[in-house]
Structures are given as structure tokens and as C-alpha cells.
Write an enzyme that holds these catalytic residues in place. Structure first.
Site, mmCIF file in Angstrom:
data_model
loop_
_atom_site.group_PDB
_atom_site.id
_atom_site.type_symbol
_atom_site.label_atom_id
_atom_site.label_comp_id
_atom_site.label_asym_id
_atom_site.label_seq_id
_atom_site.Cartn_x
_atom_site.Cartn_y
_atom_site.Cartn_z
ATOM 1 N N PHE A 15 0.861 -1.189 0.000
ATOM 2 C CA PHE A 15 0.000 0.000 0.000
ATOM 3 C C PHE A 15 0.895 1.235 0.000
ATOM 4 O O PHE A 15 1.594 1.497 0.974
ATOM 5 C CB PHE A 15 -0.955 0.047 1.198
ATOM 6 C CG PHE A 15 -1.848 1.255 1.117
ATOM 7 C CD1 PHE A 15 -2.991 1.251 0.328
ATOM 8 C CD2 PHE A 15 -1.520 2.434 1.773
ATOM 9 C CE1 PHE A 15 -3.783 2.383 0.201
ATOM 10 C CE2 PHE A 15 -2.312 3.570 1.652
ATOM 11 C CZ PHE A 15 -3.450 3.540 0.868
ATOM 12 N N ASP A 32 9.173 2.967 2.355
ATOM 13 C CA ASP A 32 7.958 3.728 2.646
ATOM 14 C C ASP A 32 7.664 3.549 4.130
ATOM 15 O O ASP A 32 7.110 2.532 4.550
ATOM 16 C CB ASP A 32 6.804 3.216 1.773
ATOM 17 C CG ASP A 32 5.498 3.977 2.043
ATOM 18 O OD1 ASP A 32 5.425 4.676 3.068
ATOM 19 O OD2 ASP A 32 4.563 3.844 1.225
ATOM 20 N N LYS A 67 2.183 11.184 7.317
ATOM 21 C CA LYS A 67 1.348 10.902 8.494
ATOM 22 C C LYS A 67 1.854 11.615 9.758
ATOM 23 O O LYS A 67 1.669 12.811 9.873
ATOM 24 C CB LYS A 67 1.211 9.394 8.665
ATOM 25 C CG LYS A 67 0.426 8.796 7.487
ATOM 26 C CD LYS A 67 -0.278 7.492 7.780
ATOM 27 C CE LYS A 67 -1.288 7.184 6.680
ATOM 28 N NZ LYS A 67 -0.943 6.080 5.834
HETATM 29 C C1 LIG Z 1 -1.075 6.112 4.350
HETATM 30 C C2 LIG Z 1 0.030 5.548 3.548
HETATM 31 C C3 LIG Z 1 0.373 6.082 2.303
HETATM 32 C C4 LIG Z 1 -0.416 7.191 1.646
HETATM 33 O O1 LIG Z 1 -0.467 8.351 2.395
HETATM 34 P P1 LIG Z 1 -1.624 9.440 2.090
HETATM 35 O O2 LIG Z 1 -1.278 10.591 2.966
HETATM 36 O O3 LIG Z 1 -2.923 8.795 2.445
HETATM 37 O O4 LIG Z 1 -1.538 9.755 0.640
HETATM 38 C C5 LIG Z 1 1.455 5.539 1.636
HETATM 39 N N1 LIG Z 1 2.152 4.522 2.158
HETATM 40 C C6 LIG Z 1 1.852 3.979 3.355
HETATM 41 C C7 LIG Z 1 2.685 2.858 3.890
HETATM 42 C C8 LIG Z 1 0.775 4.454 4.084
HETATM 43 O O5 LIG Z 1 0.458 3.896 5.251
#
Ligand SMILES: *Cc1c(COP(=O)(O)O)cnc(C)c1O
Length: 403
Positions: free
Chosen positions: A147, A232, A261
Site C-alpha cells: 500500500f 515507505d 502521516k
Molecule cells: C497512508 C500511507 C500512504 C499514503 O499516504 P496518504 O497521505 O494517504 O496519501 C502511503 N504509504 C503507506 C505505507 C501508508 O500507510
């Protein structure tokens, strides 16, 4: 007899949201009106322990007073300049975040998805300029069940049908391999591979953890093949897993960190790509941009959010409380429970059955969590959560999982 539904403020808000808002989410039916620390309060005055933390965006706790103060003070000074001009917050933000990550350069964006997109651009350009890949041929290896966000490029290499169905055509240049399978990564690598993009723990997929040693093997393989390792850490970073970054558990420094985040403690979307000069140096004026990226309000909030992680020792708290919580969760016995796992305060209970009814039962008892991937209950409270609150949440879990 005609059933007459009573209209309450709660049902009214829900009805308006459902009537006028697109239905891209399936939220639990409570309407949050206030929040503080690890707790939220709904319109009817019910209090809930937040065990989702906005997908780890509020690691510092809701409405942290220090963030609130900085937000208000900065909002009264200047909020947006665009990058056409300089502002007095951006340099300090980049310097402090680079230090925190042990890196050399920062490129600020807003949402996580934008930061991942930025990392993809950096990796491709690096591949053409530094590695000599023929223009347009660069490949990025990613993992099944990843994700990385919701842009068309990102969902284009998702393996989750719900994320991608009928949103194509998709961008080429991505190869998927099974998560945790180092030999599959090795086989997928070619001279055109510029980067491996991965989550050290696949949180959205159900808090999936690769076999021990995988991240280290991945780093060694990438170094050997001159491929960028891009972590990520948007959800796993800044203390969530009981370490500064989840990569730290295997003493790995990736080539690129992708953050978001909790970088702004839930006040304002701030994301960033953090790397070495060799990588982020590929951007020259005009090659990338964002109207809001690097704005003074976001930078001021993010600087304070980082200081809070340090000052309140949220990494150590997450490690300590997460260890306790995981041990407690492992004592739950119920035929529906398939597995319990976690790292720091990123914990999960995987069920044999749909998790939604259990999340609703927990909601009735004042514990908020959201099912992920259908059968997994993720427990990721703000890192400021107290032991007392966690013990109380355990009582609610025991009641819901009373065999
Ligand atoms: C939430 C998330 C994203 C995307 O972030 P947004 O601010 O919602 O665009 C990408 N990678 C990971 C691992 C995430 O948890």
C-alpha cells in the site's frame, strides 16, 4: 405500523455525509466532535480510546497542545508563500528532518502518496543519470499486498483488486514480487532496475511482517546491484514500531525514506522524501513541484511534531508499551483468533472470520479500531497512550473475545 426513525444529531450528520459525500469509505457510525491525547468524544458525549490514530498520523496524540500553539502562532504570521519565494521555516525543517534521518537532503510534499510519487521520480531520474539506464526503460520492484497510496500510478502496481478495479490504464515500469521473498527480488532484478520500493511492515495489508533478516538481505542485494532501496515509512516511521524507523530493527539505512502521516502529528498534511544528495540532487528547478509543499505552516508544525517525538521519548514508549500490549494480546483465547502479531504499538489480531463485527463490538465498549484487509483488527493507539488506558482496552478486548 409505520416505523418512525428518530432524527438525532448523529443520524443527521451521517445522513448528510451519505447523501452528499462520495462513498469511498465505510466508516464506523460514530461522529467525532472532539479529541485529546489518546481519546476522542462523539457528538453524544461518549468517549472512546482511539486505537487507530488516523492510521498512525496522530502518534503524538490528538490536539497536542504544543502543536496547537505552533499552528496558531504560525498561522497568524504567514501560511503560504509557494516555492516561488523562500520562507523562514523551510530551511530549518529540511535541516532538522535530515538530521533526524541521518541523511543529506529533504524534499517536502503534502500527502503520503505525493511523497511516494516524488520518490519514484527521483529513482527513475537517478537510474538514467547515474546508472545509465536507457531513457524510459527504468523498472521499480515493489511487493504484493503493498500500500503506497491512491494515485493512478500507485494503484496501478497494487495487487488489491478493490484499489485498482476500473481505474486503468496504468503506468508501466513496476514489477511485483512476493513480500519477504529475497530470491524473488533477486530474480526480478535486471540492469534496468533503478529501485526497490517497500514497506518494512505492510500495515494496510494486515500488519504483515517479512521474515527476520529480510530487510537486511534486501539492503545488501540493492547495494550489490546498484539499486536504490526506498523505504515507505509513512505509517511505520517516527516511533510507531518501537524504533525511530522500522528499518532500524535490522540496523538498515535505506537509500530513501518516504515519510508522512505523523510527520505533522495530525494537524496538517506534511510528507517528505529524505535521502542523499546523490539521489535528491537529480531535481533541478522546474522538474518537480507542489504549491503547498514546503509551506511555512506545514514546516513549523512538522518541526514541532518531530521535537515532540524526541522530547516525550515516543520511540521508547512505543517499544515499552507495545511489548506489554503484545504479551497481553497473546493471552486472548478465542476460536476466531488466528494469530496475534506486532512491533511496538503496531499490533494486530488476525481472525478466521470478518473483523468488522468485532470492531463494532469494541466500539460499543469504547474502543475504536478499524478492520484492515477484512479479517485483521489493527491496534495502533497514539504513542502517548498510558498503560492504564491500554489495560482498560485489554479488558474490553477480553470481554469481546470471551470464549
Ligand atoms: C497512508 C500511507 C500512504 C499514503 O499516504 P496518504 O497521505 O494517504 O496519501 C502511503 N504509504 C503507506 C505505507 C501508508 O500507510
Amino acid at each position: 405500523m409505520i416505523a418512525t426513525a428518530t432524527i438525532t444529531p448523529t443520524s443527521d450528520f451521517i445522513a448528510r455525509e451519505d447523501a452528499w459525500g462520495a462513498h469511498s469509505y465505510h466508516p464506523l457510525d460514530l461522529v467525532i466532535a472532539e479529541a485529546k491525547g489518546a481519546w476522542v468524544t462523539d457528538l453524544e458525549g461518549h468517549r472512546y480510546l482511539d486505537c487507530l490514530s488516523a492510521y498512525s498520523a496522530v502518534n503524538q496524540g490528538h490536539c497536542h497542545p504544543r502543536l496547537l500553539r505552533v499552528m496558531i502562532e504560525q498561522a497568524a504570521r504567514v501560511t503560504l508563500t509557494s516555492r516561488a519565494f523562500r520562507n523562514d521555516q523551510l530551511g530549518g525543517f529540511c535541516e532538522e528532518l535530515a538530521h533526524y534521518c541521518g541523511m543529506e537532503m529533504v524534499l517536502p510534499m503534502n500527502t503520503g502518496a505525493e511523497a511516494v510519487e516524488t520518490a519514484i521520480k527521483a529513482a527513475r531520474r537517478w537510474g538514467y543519470r547515474t546508472k545509465g539506464i536507457a531513457d524510459g526503460e527504468a523498472q521499480i520492484i515493489a511487493f504484493e499486498h503493498n500500500f503506497h497510496g491512491r494515485t493512478t500510478t500507485l494503484v496501478g502496481f497494487s495487487s488489491e483488486p478493490a484499489y485498482r478495479a476500473q481505474f486503468g490504464p496504468f503506468a508501466p515500469g513496476f514489477v511485483l514480487v512476493p513480500f519477504g521473498d529475497i530470491e524473488a527480488v533477486r530474480r526480478a532484478m535486471t540492469g534496468n532496475t533503478c529501485a526497490v520500493l517497500f514497506e518494512p511492515i505492510q500495515c494496510e495489508a494486515g500488519v504483515l511482517m517479512p521474515p527476520a533478516g529480510f530487510v537486511r538481505e534486501l539492503a545488501a542485494l540493492c547495494a550489490e546491484r546498484n539499486v536504490l532501496l526506498m523505504a515507505d515509512e509513512i505509517q511505520t516511521g517516527l516511533g510507531r514500531t518501537g524504533a525511530r524507523f522500522a528499518c532500524d530493527h535490522e540496523s538498515v539505512t535505506p537509500d530513501v525514506y518516504i515519510l508522512g502521516k505523523a510527520l505533522s502529528g495530525g494537524f496538517y498534511p506534511v510528507s517528505a522524501v529524505v535521502s542523499r544528495r546523490e539521489v535528491l540532487g537529480v531535481f533541478d528547478p522546474g522538474s518537480h513541484g507542489s504549491t503547498f509543499g514546503g509551506n511555512p505552516l506545514g514546516c513549523a508544525v512538522a518541526r514541532e511534531a518531530l521535537r515532540i517525538v524526541h522530547d516525550e521519548q515516543l520511540v521508547a514508549r512505543s517499544a515499552r508499551e507495545g511489548t506489554w500490549l503484545l504479551a497481553q494480546l497473546r493471552t486472548l483465547e478465542h476460536p476466531a483468533i488466528k494469530a496475534v502479531r506486532g512491533r511496538g504499538l503496531m499490533c494486530a489480531i488476525e481472525l478466521h472470520v470478518p473483523a468488522r463485527p468485532y470492531c463494532e463490538a469494541l466500539q460499543q465498549r469504547g474502543v475504536l479500531c478499524k478492520e484492515t484487509h477484512g479479517t485483521v483488527i489493527r491496534l495502533s493507539p497514539p504513542l502517548v497512550v498510558s498503560r492504564e488506558d491500554l489495560a482498560w482496552a485489554m479488558e474490553q478486548l477480553r470481554a469481546v473475545f470471551a470464549a
